[in-house]
Design an enzyme around this catalytic site. Structure first.
Site, PDB file in Angstrom:
ATOM      1  N   SER A 172       0.824  -1.207   0.000  1.00  9.34           N
ATOM      2  CA  SER A 172       0.000   0.000   0.000  1.00  9.34           C
ATOM      3  C   SER A 172       0.855   1.253   0.000  1.00  9.34           C
ATOM      4  O   SER A 172       2.007   1.243   0.471  1.00  9.34           O
ATOM      5  CB  SER A 172      -0.889  -0.011   1.254  1.00  9.34           C
ATOM      6  OG  SER A 172      -1.501   1.230   1.471  1.00  9.34           O
ATOM      7  N   TYR A 211      -0.866   0.082  10.245  1.00  6.80           N
ATOM      8  CA  TYR A 211      -1.106  -0.610   8.976  1.00  6.80           C
ATOM      9  C   TYR A 211       0.069  -0.407   8.028  1.00  6.80           C
ATOM     10  O   TYR A 211       0.573  -1.360   7.424  1.00  6.80           O
ATOM     11  CB  TYR A 211      -2.392  -0.068   8.359  1.00  6.80           C
ATOM     12  CG  TYR A 211      -2.700  -0.585   6.971  1.00  6.80           C
ATOM     13  CD1 TYR A 211      -3.175  -1.877   6.776  1.00  6.80           C
ATOM     14  CD2 TYR A 211      -2.552   0.239   5.852  1.00  6.80           C
ATOM     15  CE1 TYR A 211      -3.470  -2.347   5.498  1.00  6.80           C
ATOM     16  CE2 TYR A 211      -2.854  -0.213   4.578  1.00  6.80           C
ATOM     17  CZ  TYR A 211      -3.313  -1.507   4.408  1.00  6.80           C
ATOM     18  OH  TYR A 211      -3.607  -1.965   3.145  1.00  6.80           O
ATOM     19  N   LYS A 224       2.623  -3.311   6.610  1.00  8.46           N
ATOM     20  CA  LYS A 224       2.835  -3.531   5.180  1.00  8.46           C
ATOM     21  C   LYS A 224       4.315  -3.353   4.802  1.00  8.46           C
ATOM     22  O   LYS A 224       4.853  -4.101   3.973  1.00  8.46           O
ATOM     23  CB  LYS A 224       1.965  -2.577   4.363  1.00  8.46           C
ATOM     24  CG  LYS A 224       0.495  -2.964   4.318  1.00  8.46           C
ATOM     25  CD  LYS A 224       0.286  -4.260   3.567  1.00  8.46           C
ATOM     26  CE  LYS A 224      -1.169  -4.587   3.364  1.00  8.46           C
ATOM     27  NZ  LYS A 224      -1.368  -5.859   2.636  1.00  8.46           N
TER      28      LYS A 224
END
Length: 322
Positions: free
Chosen positions: A121, A145, A149
């Site tokens: 992402s 997050y 990632k």
């Protein structure tokens, strides 16, 4: 060719499965003969070549069931989304990090080198010093997050360097327009302010109109994921296996102007603004533009413009993707 898709019941995962099943064989590429979906729910596609395994992706036994002797590729899309990973730290770590490591370890133990596609992402980047963000800049994520990632990216690259897998890491733009209802992703509003007004419903935008976003349609993202999976090790080379998927830089105001052009002024009036500092802080930490020279050199492409993104959504409303 047997492909395992984690997150296969999700909207991107199911579209990727459909695209893989529909991709014909080529002289340099065998046809997909079997797909196994791993998710909390069965994949909605009905096809005799598809098997759905349901359960927790972090369960090593479930992973062992999925990766059989004939498995040649894994597409790892399953994840706990941004705001949820921020609110539920342990869950985010278990699904976004521990499950990725468990999946890589099972691939490492396989009798043949598995082609491994990891959906990352733009959240791996922090607030950019300049835009577009250079492809070789070190990630500085500002969310759990994004950190999860980024660690996944490093693992895939190291497992590839060691020859355990044939990895490729695709950093996805924010995908618009997602079908269904809003989810717990911080970027969920980017779809809501298009999807709900098109359906005649009110939408709430929690960020400023001048906020730039790096966006792509589901159609373009899926096409690029298929292309990335098809890339040979020779095409990727021995260098870093991470690249940014092509996208568009669009502000919220530009999104709404495109909505007005494509659907009418009455739709824009259905969007009201209620600033949410938590959402705005996460979304503002993401870059609004990324360099994509490497991805484009490998044959990956962006949407023509945001009007085309809205038209693709309108087409899917008339002809839903199975």
């Amino acid at each position: 060719m047997h492909v395992v898709v984690t997150g296969g019941a999700g909207f991107l995962g199911s579209r990727l499965i459909r695209a893989l099943l529909d991709t014909p064989a080529a002289p340099d590429r065998p046809a997909v003969t079997r797909i196994t979906s791993l998710d909390l729910a069965p994949c909605p596609i009905e096809d005799e070549r598809l098997t759905s395994l349901t359960g927790d992706i972090s369960d090593p036994e479930l992973i062992r069931q999925a990766l059989t002797e004939d498995t040649t590729a894994v597409c790892h899309l399953a994840a706990v989304v941004s705001s949820q990973a921020e609110a539920e730290f342990e869950l985010g770590m278990r699904i976004n990090l521990d499950a990725t490591r468990a999946l890589l370890e099972q691939c490492r133990a396989h009798s043949q080198q598995i082609r491994f596609l990891f959906a990352s992402s733009l959240a791996v980047f922090g607030p950019p010093a300049s835009e577009p963000v250079p492809e070789n800049i070190a990630p500085e994520p500002r969310s759990s997050y994004g950190i999860q990632k980024a660690i996944g990216e490093l693992l895939v690259n190291d497992y590839s360097r060691r020859g355990f897998i044939d990895g490729r890491v695709c950093r996805l733009p924010t995908v618009v327009v997602r079908p269904g209802r809003p989810n717990r992703a911080a970027s969920s509003f980017a779809s809501s302010i298009i999807r709900e007004p098109v359906a005649g419903e009110e939408a709430v935008c929690p960020v400023a109109t001048d906020l730039p976003l790096w966006l792509s349609s589901p159609r373009a993202v899926v096409a690029n994921l298929v292309r990335a999976l098809q890339l040979t090790p020779e095409a990727l080379g021995a260098q870093w296996r991470t690249f940014n998927l092509p996208g568009l830089t669009v502000t919220v105001d530009e999104m709404l102007k495109a909505l007005e052009r494509q659907v009418g002024s009455e739709t824009r009036r259905l969007v009201r603004f209620e600033r949410d500092p938590a959402i705005e802080a996460i979304a503002a930490s993401w870059p609004g533009a990324l360099e994509t020279h490497r991805a484009r050199a490998l044959g990956l492409e962006a949407d023509a413009d945001f009007d085309a993104v809205i038209r693709a959504h309108l087409e899917e409303m008339d002809h839903p993707v199975a």
